[in-house]
Design a protein around this motif. Sequence first.
Motif, PDB file in Angstrom:
ATOM      1  N   HIS A 289      -6.050   3.392   3.155  1.00  0.00           N
ATOM      2  CA  HIS A 289      -4.942   2.937   4.019  1.00  0.00           C
ATOM      3  C   HIS A 289      -4.841   1.414   3.986  1.00  0.00           C
ATOM      4  O   HIS A 289      -3.740   0.861   4.009  1.00  0.00           O
ATOM      5  N   THR A 290      -5.995   0.757   3.931  1.00  0.00           N
ATOM      6  CA  THR A 290      -5.983  -0.714   3.891  1.00  0.00           C
ATOM      7  C   THR A 290      -5.345  -1.190   2.586  1.00  0.00           C
ATOM      8  O   THR A 290      -4.545  -2.138   2.577  1.00  0.00           O
ATOM      9  N   VAL A 291      -5.692  -0.519   1.482  1.00  0.00           N
ATOM     10  CA  VAL A 291      -5.085  -0.871   0.192  1.00  0.00           C
ATOM     11  C   VAL A 291      -3.561  -0.723   0.286  1.00  0.00           C
ATOM     12  O   VAL A 291      -2.809  -1.647  -0.065  1.00  0.00           O
ATOM     13  N   ASP A 292      -3.095   0.420   0.762  1.00  0.00           N
ATOM     14  CA  ASP A 292      -1.642   0.664   0.842  1.00  0.00           C
ATOM     15  C   ASP A 292      -0.952  -0.422   1.677  1.00  0.00           C
ATOM     16  O   ASP A 292       0.110  -0.929   1.309  1.00  0.00           O
ATOM     17  N   GLU A 293      -1.568  -0.767   2.793  1.00  0.00           N
ATOM     18  CA  GLU A 293      -0.965  -1.745   3.708  1.00  0.00           C
ATOM     19  C   GLU A 293      -0.928  -3.133   3.058  1.00  0.00           C
ATOM     20  O   GLU A 293       0.079  -3.843   3.136  1.00  0.00           O
ATOM     21  N   LEU A 294      -2.017  -3.510   2.410  1.00  0.00           N
ATOM     22  CA  LEU A 294      -2.070  -4.836   1.775  1.00  0.00           C
ATOM     23  C   LEU A 294      -1.033  -4.933   0.654  1.00  0.00           C
ATOM     24  O   LEU A 294      -0.358  -5.956   0.503  1.00  0.00           O
ATOM     25  N   LEU A 295      -0.913  -3.861  -0.134  1.00  0.00           N
ATOM     26  CA  LEU A 295       0.078  -3.880  -1.226  1.00  0.00           C
ATOM     27  C   LEU A 295       1.486  -3.978  -0.641  1.00  0.00           C
ATOM     28  O   LEU A 295       2.334  -4.712  -1.162  1.00  0.00           O
ATOM     29  N   LYS A 296       1.717  -3.258   0.444  1.00  0.00           N
ATOM     30  CA  LYS A 296       3.029  -3.302   1.097  1.00  0.00           C
ATOM     31  C   LYS A 296       3.373  -4.721   1.558  1.00  0.00           C
ATOM     32  O   LYS A 296       4.527  -5.146   1.522  1.00  0.00           O
ATOM     33  N   LEU A 297       2.362  -5.476   1.961  1.00  0.00           N
ATOM     34  CA  LEU A 297       2.588  -6.840   2.445  1.00  0.00           C
ATOM     35  C   LEU A 297       2.608  -7.857   1.304  1.00  0.00           C
ATOM     36  O   LEU A 297       2.719  -9.054   1.538  1.00  0.00           O
ATOM     37  N   GLY A 298       2.445  -7.388   0.065  1.00  0.00           N
ATOM     38  CA  GLY A 298       2.579  -8.279  -1.094  1.00  0.00           C
ATOM     39  C   GLY A 298       1.281  -8.808  -1.648  1.00  0.00           C
ATOM     40  O   GLY A 298       1.284  -9.631  -2.573  1.00  0.00           O
ATOM     41  N   ALA A 299       0.136  -8.371  -1.123  1.00  0.00           N
ATOM     42  CA  ALA A 299      -1.152  -8.867  -1.627  1.00  0.00           C
ATOM     43  C   ALA A 299      -1.510  -8.172  -2.950  1.00  0.00           C
ATOM     44  O   ALA A 299      -0.935  -7.133  -3.306  1.00  0.00           O
ATOM     45  N   ARG A 300      -2.472  -8.768  -3.646  1.00  0.00           N
ATOM     46  CA  ARG A 300      -3.053  -8.130  -4.824  1.00  0.00           C
ATOM     47  C   ARG A 300      -4.403  -7.560  -4.381  1.00  0.00           C
ATOM     48  O   ARG A 300      -5.108  -8.196  -3.603  1.00  0.00           O
ATOM     49  N   VAL A 301      -4.755  -6.369  -4.867  1.00  0.00           N
ATOM     50  CA  VAL A 301      -5.993  -5.734  -4.408  1.00  0.00           C
ATOM     51  C   VAL A 301      -6.807  -5.220  -5.580  1.00  0.00           C
ATOM     52  O   VAL A 301      -6.310  -4.454  -6.411  1.00  0.00           O
TER      53      VAL A 301
END
Length: 331
Positions: A23-35
Motif C-alpha cells: 500500500h505504501t508503494v502504491d501511495e508513493l507512486l501515486k504521489l509521483g515518487a520513485r520506489v
Amino acid sequence: MNMPDFRDLNVFLTGGAGFIGSHTVDELLKLGARVVCLDNFDPYYDRAEKVGNLEFCSTDPRFELIEGDIRDSVLLRHTLRRTKPNIIVHLAARAGVRPSLQDPAGYADVNVQGTAVLLEAAREEGIRDFVFASSSSVYGNQGGGPLAESLPTDTPLSPYGATKKAGEVLCHSYHHVYGMSVACLRFFTVYGPRQRPDLAIRKFVRLALDGEPIPFFGDGSSRRDYTHISDILTGILGAIRWARTSEPRYGIFNLGSAHPISLSELVNMIERSVGQPVQRQMLPLQPGDVFQTYADTSLAEAELGFRHEIEFEDGLREFVRWMIEKRSSES
Ligand code: NAD
C-alpha cells in the motif's frame, strides 16, 4: 496532502511486497515518487498473495522490485549506491506475535540483525533519512489508559515485541552517533484490504464466510486499537516529511485509532458485516498476547499530521467486501 515534495523523492522501501509495504508503494507512486522495493518473499504466508499485492505497481516505470534479503549487506550497498535513494522506509520484518514464541532467534535475526545491517549500509552510502516500522507490542501490558510514547517500554511480552524495541534503540544509536534522521512508527493492529492472512480480522472473516467457528480467546474483553491502512498511510507519509528536515531528528510515534474494540464487539460486528451469525469456539488467552492496545496519537497528530479517519465498522464492511471479491476471483 502536499503533492510536489513527493515528486523529488526516491524511496528505498523494504518489505514492499507485504501488506503495509505494498500500500505504501502504491501511495508513493501515486504521489509521483520513485520506489525501489527490496523483499525476500519470506514464506510466512503465500508468495502468490505478495505477488498479487504488487499487481498495480509492477508495470510502473518508476517502480523497481529487487528480490533479496535485508541481511545481505553486499546487495544493500550495491543497490543503495546504484539507486541513490534520499530516504529508506524500513518495513521488512518477521511479523506476528505468536509465531515469534516458536522461533525467537529467527525473529531476532531478521528484525534486529537485519535492521542493523540496513542502518550500517545506509550510513556507508550516506543516506541520512530513515523511517522504521515498530509496533504497539513494545508496550506490553500497561493498564487501562491510552499509551503515550513517553511510557517505559522495557517489558514487551513477546520476542517479536522485544525485536521491535531493539530496532528502535538501534535507530536511536545511528541518530546519535551518525546524525541520521529517524522516525520510528508504532503501528497498532493494522487492517484493510491485503491484510496479512495470519491476522485476526482476516482469519475471523474467512471463518465467518465459511460458516466455521471463530476462535474466541478469553472472555472477549481483550481490546485492540484496530487501525485502517489508509490512516496508517497518512502517518507514513507524514513521517517521511518529518524525517526530511534540514536538522536530523529522532522521534517515536504511535499510529493507532485511539478507539479500542473488544473481541466481543469485533465478533458482533463481523456477524453484522457478513450478515449471518457465527459460532464462537471458546479458548484461553494466548501467551505473548497483550490484554489491550490503546494508542495516544496526540504526538503523531501534532508532528506528522496523522489523523484517524476511518471508523472501524465502515472499514470492516469494506474489508468483508474485499474478501468476498478476492475469494470469488480465485474460485
Ligand atoms: P508483511 O509480512 O505483510 O510484510 C513484511 C514484508 O517483509 C513481507 O513481504 C516479507 O516478505 C518481507 N520480509 C520479511 N523478511 C525479510 C527479509 N529478511 N528481507 C527482505 N524482506 C523481508 O507484514 P505487514 O503486516 O505488512 O508489516 C509491515 C511492518 O509493520 C513489519 O515491520 C511489522 O512488524 C510492522 N507492524 C505491522 C503491524 C500490523 O498490524 N500489520 C502492526 C505493528 C507493526
